[in-house]
Design an enzyme around this catalytic site. Structure first.
Site, short mmCIF file in Angstrom:
data_model
loop_
_atom_site.label_atom_id
_atom_site.label_comp_id
_atom_site.label_asym_id
_atom_site.label_seq_id
_atom_site.Cartn_x
_atom_site.Cartn_y
_atom_site.Cartn_z
N TYR A 8 -1.90 2.95 4.09
CA TYR A 8 -1.20 3.48 5.42
C TYR A 8 -1.63 4.91 5.75
CZ TYR A 8 1.95 -0.29 3.56
OH TYR A 8 2.28 -1.44 3.08
N TYR A 59 11.12 -6.10 4.67
CA TYR A 59 9.80 -6.05 4.53
C TYR A 59 9.19 -7.00 3.58
CZ TYR A 59 5.43 -4.36 2.83
OH TYR A 59 3.94 -4.09 2.67
N ASP A 79 13.05 -13.35 -1.37
CA ASP A 79 11.87 -12.35 -1.88
C ASP A 79 12.25 -11.33 -2.82
OD1 ASP A 79 9.85 -10.56 -2.10
OD2 ASP A 79 9.51 -10.38 -0.04
N LYS A 92 5.43 -7.49 -8.52
CA LYS A 92 5.78 -6.14 -8.89
C LYS A 92 5.87 -5.78 -10.47
CE LYS A 92 7.00 -4.00 -4.42
NZ LYS A 92 5.97 -2.84 -4.31
#
Ligand code: PMP
Length: 424
Positions: free
Chosen positions: A18, A146, A247, A276
């Site tokens: 980003y 997200y 998620d 993760k």
């Protein structure tokens, strides 16, 4: 190349997440990492309050995890998963399915969280196609979510804070309900679910699945919500023939105080994504778990094959280190550690609530969030934090931490006092 030279080269040629290539934010070169510390090339040492974006739950340079990779490296680093298989994948699958909420029976190994989300969506879409209900192509989610940066995943990220405005014409259009504001069941009333209920009632014929981050919305705003919301979502999904995708990429492996956040609502999804912390932060790996109903449903028309197959699917090194990471977690007193971190974060961040600059302080499991009234100027704040020996990466109005579970009370106090100092 000398250090100064490679850093200069890197700054001119390598994108960061980003970030702008023309006007990049400062980056800090890390030479090594051990325990909860990152060692910078310039000699400074900082406590990693981010666990490398939720991943490094055991900290860095962990002997058990190093060992697992070293042993596997002597056998094979990688083989394709098309037409071949190996013990690391099978053993990890067995371990994951036995830990997951009840009903999870099959899984697909992906190579990153975003890809896992894509695969989860494909599972849901293929499931309904095979049932002869190909009109069910939409997803329903809540604002402030997200789920990753690939196109399918972006389509269910928060429509305002996410990247919808940049790619609006290319993103599939899905349904977004208002996110609940109740953080706990005590604050619950039925108005919290009314927007979600209206959307599912009105559009269930076209909705294949609901996708949610259970209890903690991460990169979309570090928001927490009441387990009751998840329970009612599960009931509505059952009532209206809609699949539920959880998620758990950020929340999985103990971060919120239970192995998976879903457990706090006693809810089992139809499809669940993990990533993760799956490998303890060592390598990129994710998995999509599903029920026997979903996997059988995909085959209901007699020829349904799941249409995905990344090159590095089920990489043996990644599977081995994931297995070692899960074993290490299970052998530790992780629940007590996470509870102790939660209590310490609550106690030590609480004084920030007095500051006029602070809008909210919230803690859940080993996650501590300070929400500021104004948006944060990242670069100077990060400099101040580093001077106090702490690595954090604030965004928007948020300064937050999700440290490795192995952080000591003294190290955590250094982290929280740095956070309090820079916000008050
Ligand atoms: N889902 C959630 C909840 C996440 O937090 C993330 C990563 N921040 C992703 C999906 C995407 O994972 P990855 O960055 O590995 O693609």
């Amino acid at each position: 190349m000398m250090q100064a030279d490679w850093q200069e080269f890197e700054r001119a040629h390598v994108w960061h997440p980003y970030a702008s290539m023309q006007n990049p934010l400062a980056v800090y070169a890390v030479k090594s990492a051990a325990g909860v510390h990152l060692q910078f090339e310039d000699g400074r040492k900082v406590i990693d309050g981010m666990a490398s974006w939720w991943c490094a739950i055991h900290g860095y340079n962990v002997p058990e995890l190093n060992h697992a990779i070293e042993v596997q490296l002597g056998k094979m680093a990688h083989v394709m998963f098309g037409g071949l298989t190996h013990a690391p994948a099978a053993l990890l699958a067995e371990r994951l399915l036995s830990l997951a909420p009840s009903g999870m029976k099959q899984l697909f190994f992906a190579d990153s969280g975003s890809v896992a989300v894509e695969v989860a969506m494909k599972m849901a879409l293929q499931y309904w196609q095979a049932q002869g209900r190909s009109e069910k192509t939409k997803l329903l989610t809540i604002n402030h979510g997200y789920h990753g940066d690939t196109f399918g995943a972006m389509g269910v990220c928060d429509p305002l804070a996410g990247m919808h405005h940049l790619f609006a014409d290319m993103l599939p259009q899905h349904y977004f309900a208002e996110a609940p504001t109740a953080q706990t069941d005590d604050q619950w009333d039925d108005s919290q679910i009314s927007s979600f209920r209206q959307l599912i009632e009105a559009h269930h014929d076209e909705i294949a699945a609901v996708i949610l981050e259970p209890l903690v919305q991460g990169a979309g705003g570090m928001r927490f919500y009441a387990p009751e919301f998840l329970r009612q979502v599960r009931e509505l999904c059952d009532c209206y023939d809609v699949l539920l995708i959880a998620d758990e990429i950020a929340t999985g492996f103990g971060r919120t105080g239970t192995m998976f956040a879903c457990e706090q609502a006693a809810v089992a999804p139809d499809i669940m994504c993990v990533g993760k912390a799956l490998t303890g932060g060592y390598m990129t790996l994710a998995a999509v778990l599903c029920t026997a109903n979903v996997s059988a449903g995909i085959h209901a028309d007699g020829h349904g094959v799941l249409m995905h197959g990344p090159t590095f699917m089920a990489n043996p090194l990644a599977c081995c280190v994931a297995l070692a990471s899960i074993d290490l977690l299970l052998a530790s007193s992780w629940q007590q550690r996470v509870q102790a971190i939660e209590a310490q974060l609550e106690q030590e961040l609480a004084p920030c609530r007095q500051s006029e600059r602070v809008k909210d302080v919230r803690i859940k499991g080993a996650i501590g969030v300070i929400e500021m009234v104004d948006s944060i100027d990242i670069e100077p704040l990060q400099k101040q934090l580093i001077a106090k020996g702490v690595w954090l990466r604030p965004f928007g109005h948020l300064l937050y931490t999700m440290p490795p579970f192995v952080i000591s009370t003294t190290e955590l106090s250094q982290l929280t006092s740095a956070m309090c100092d820079v916000v008050t």
